[in-house]
Design a protein around this motif. Structure first.
Motif, PDB file in Angstrom:
ATOM      1  N   ASP A   1      34.873  42.766  32.256  1.00  0.00           N
ATOM      2  CA  ASP A   1      36.054  42.799  33.117  1.00  0.00           C
ATOM      3  C   ASP A   1      37.213  43.450  32.360  1.00  0.00           C
ATOM      4  O   ASP A   1      37.285  43.370  31.128  1.00  0.00           O
ATOM      5  CB  ASP A   1      36.426  41.369  33.523  1.00  0.00           C
ATOM      6  CG  ASP A   1      37.571  41.326  34.524  1.00  0.00           C
ATOM      7  OD1 ASP A   1      37.736  42.299  35.276  1.00  0.00           O
ATOM      8  OD2 ASP A   1      38.284  40.310  34.547  1.00  0.00           O
TER       9      ASP A   1
ATOM     10  N   LYS B   1      36.092  45.978  41.890  1.00  0.00           N
ATOM     11  CA  LYS B   1      35.961  44.764  42.704  1.00  0.00           C
ATOM     12  C   LYS B   1      36.697  44.969  44.030  1.00  0.00           C
ATOM     13  O   LYS B   1      37.690  45.696  44.065  1.00  0.00           O
ATOM     14  CB  LYS B   1      36.566  43.577  41.968  1.00  0.00           C
ATOM     15  CG  LYS B   1      35.919  43.244  40.639  1.00  0.00           C
ATOM     16  CD  LYS B   1      36.683  42.118  39.968  1.00  0.00           C
ATOM     17  CE  LYS B   1      36.126  41.787  38.590  1.00  0.00           C
ATOM     18  NZ  LYS B   1      36.919  40.723  37.915  1.00  0.00           N
TER      19      LYS B   1
ATOM     20  N   GLY C   1      39.946  44.152  28.679  1.00  0.00           N
ATOM     21  CA  GLY C   1      38.656  44.810  28.626  1.00  0.00           C
ATOM     22  C   GLY C   1      38.666  46.173  27.968  1.00  0.00           C
ATOM     23  O   GLY C   1      37.742  46.538  27.239  1.00  0.00           O
TER      24      GLY C   1
ATOM     25  N   ASP D   1      37.078  35.174  35.605  1.00  0.00           N
ATOM     26  CA  ASP D   1      37.098  34.532  36.915  1.00  0.00           C
ATOM     27  C   ASP D   1      35.973  33.492  36.969  1.00  0.00           C
ATOM     28  O   ASP D   1      34.795  33.854  36.854  1.00  0.00           O
ATOM     29  CB  ASP D   1      36.900  35.581  38.012  1.00  0.00           C
ATOM     30  CG  ASP D   1      37.003  34.983  39.404  1.00  0.00           C
ATOM     31  OD1 ASP D   1      36.149  34.152  39.756  1.00  0.00           O
ATOM     32  OD2 ASP D   1      37.937  35.358  40.136  1.00  0.00           O
TER      33      ASP D   1
ATOM     34  N   SER E   1      32.139  34.707  37.474  1.00  0.00           N
ATOM     35  CA  SER E   1      31.320  34.576  36.267  1.00  0.00           C
ATOM     36  C   SER E   1      30.124  33.661  36.515  1.00  0.00           C
ATOM     37  O   SER E   1      29.011  33.937  36.055  1.00  0.00           O
ATOM     38  CB  SER E   1      32.158  34.063  35.097  1.00  0.00           C
ATOM     39  OG  SER E   1      32.714  32.798  35.386  1.00  0.00           O
TER      40      SER E   1
ATOM     41  N   LEU F   1      33.974  46.168  34.995  1.00  0.00           N
ATOM     42  CA  LEU F   1      34.212  45.545  36.291  1.00  0.00           C
ATOM     43  C   LEU F   1      35.708  45.296  36.401  1.00  0.00           C
ATOM     44  O   LEU F   1      36.301  44.714  35.506  1.00  0.00           O
ATOM     45  CB  LEU F   1      33.470  44.211  36.403  1.00  0.00           C
ATOM     46  CG  LEU F   1      31.989  44.202  36.005  1.00  0.00           C
ATOM     47  CD1 LEU F   1      31.456  42.778  36.028  1.00  0.00           C
ATOM     48  CD2 LEU F   1      31.183  45.095  36.942  1.00  0.00           C
ATOM     49  N   SER F   2      36.321  45.731  37.512  1.00  0.00           N
ATOM     50  CA  SER F   2      37.764  45.529  37.590  1.00  0.00           C
ATOM     51  C   SER F   2      38.276  45.543  39.008  1.00  0.00           C
ATOM     52  O   SER F   2      37.795  46.299  39.852  1.00  0.00           O
ATOM     53  CB  SER F   2      38.500  46.605  36.794  1.00  0.00           C
ATOM     54  OG  SER F   2      39.895  46.402  36.885  1.00  0.00           O
TER      55      SER F   2
ATOM     56  N   GLU G   1      33.871  37.875  31.537  1.00  0.00           N
ATOM     57  CA  GLU G   1      34.574  37.779  32.820  1.00  0.00           C
ATOM     58  C   GLU G   1      35.288  36.433  32.888  1.00  0.00           C
ATOM     59  O   GLU G   1      34.671  35.391  32.675  1.00  0.00           O
ATOM     60  CB  GLU G   1      33.562  37.919  33.968  1.00  0.00           C
ATOM     61  CG  GLU G   1      34.069  37.533  35.338  1.00  0.00           C
ATOM     62  CD  GLU G   1      35.191  38.428  35.820  1.00  0.00           C
ATOM     63  OE1 GLU G   1      36.305  37.887  36.010  1.00  0.00           O
ATOM     64  OE2 GLU G   1      34.970  39.648  35.990  1.00  0.00           O
TER      65      GLU G   1
END
Length: 237
Positions: free
Chosen positions: A60, A109, A68, A18, A22, A86-87, A16
């Motif tokens: 991600d 997200k 990803g 971010d 993260s 995760l997105s 990830e």
């Protein structure tokens, strides 16, 4: 992957970019006693997943370098480790693409840490249950399922199934020619309840059908029974 019993600390890999998210993921899952490794770009994350043994990867989609979905595609060439995508991308096609490429779950997200923890626990529970399954091969026609190794073959050709696809095929072959409801399969394969608008199971079925077809399986024994669920017809083998 490490042999672990559900409820014990697991080895988790977070990929990830971010910095805030993260850091939150790292702190949250370490607080839950898991061992957590973190990488913030796709290439480094992929290298780590191939070099070490992890019980689950949180991945991600929007990553610098390899994104990803590209990481997932490369990982699925030789590694069955469970992956939760995760997105921030809410587009259905991205979710479909991720599941088709072998993701075990997809969480858009923004999400709560509590919901992600439930998803992680569900995947780890499923893996733990699968590892406790009695060893031995399961056969039907030219299909062979190696329960101990979590591998499936058709006349010796490996099907390269993900853990969810393997479990789905295993359940269908355990009860051949019977209709298994979506509610049952959601609980048994994905370890969560069935929602009317949730297409995750349908996508796993579609991917499994394609892999069976590509391996040379004639016809299509994995049938949809509209309004009820799915069945595997042994007469089609």
């Amino acid at each position: 992957m490490n042999a672990q019993t559900f409820g014990c600390p697991a080895r988790l890999l977070v990929i990830e970019d971010d910095p805030v998210l993260s850091a939150d993921l790292l702190a949250y899952f370490r607080q839950r006693r898991h061992q957590v490794a973190l990488h913030r770009d796709g290439a480094a994350g992929l290298a780590a997943a191939r070099a070490e043994r992890f019980d689950l990867v949180m991945l991600d989609i929007l990553l610098p370098g390899l994104n990803g979905l590209e990481v997932l595609a490369e990982l699925r060439r030789d590694n069955p480790v469970p992956v939760i995508l995760l997105s921030a991308l809410g587009d259905e096609q991205d979710r479909i693409t991720g599941l088709v490429r072998g993701a075990d779950d997809y969480l858009p997200k923004p999400f709560s840490m509590a919901e992600l923890a439930v998803r992680v626990d569900a995947v780890l529970r499923r893996v733990a249950l699968e590892r406790r399954a009695p060893p031995g091969d399961q056969r039907a026609g030219g299909l062979t399922l190696d329960s101990a190794g979590q591998r499936a073959f058709y006349h010796g050709t490996p099907l390269a199934l993900t853990t969810s696809e393997f479990r789905l095929l295993q359940l269908l072959l355990e009860q051949p020619d019977q209709v298994l409801s979506k509610a049952f399969l959601y609980q048994s394969v994905l370890h969560r309840g069935y929602g009317r608008h949730d297409r995750s199971l349908d996508l796993h079925v579609s991917h499994l059908r394609r892999k069976l077809r590509d391996a040379g399986l004639p016809g299509q024994p994995l049938r949809t029974v509209w309004g009820q669920g799915y069945t595997f017809l042994t007469e089609a083998l």
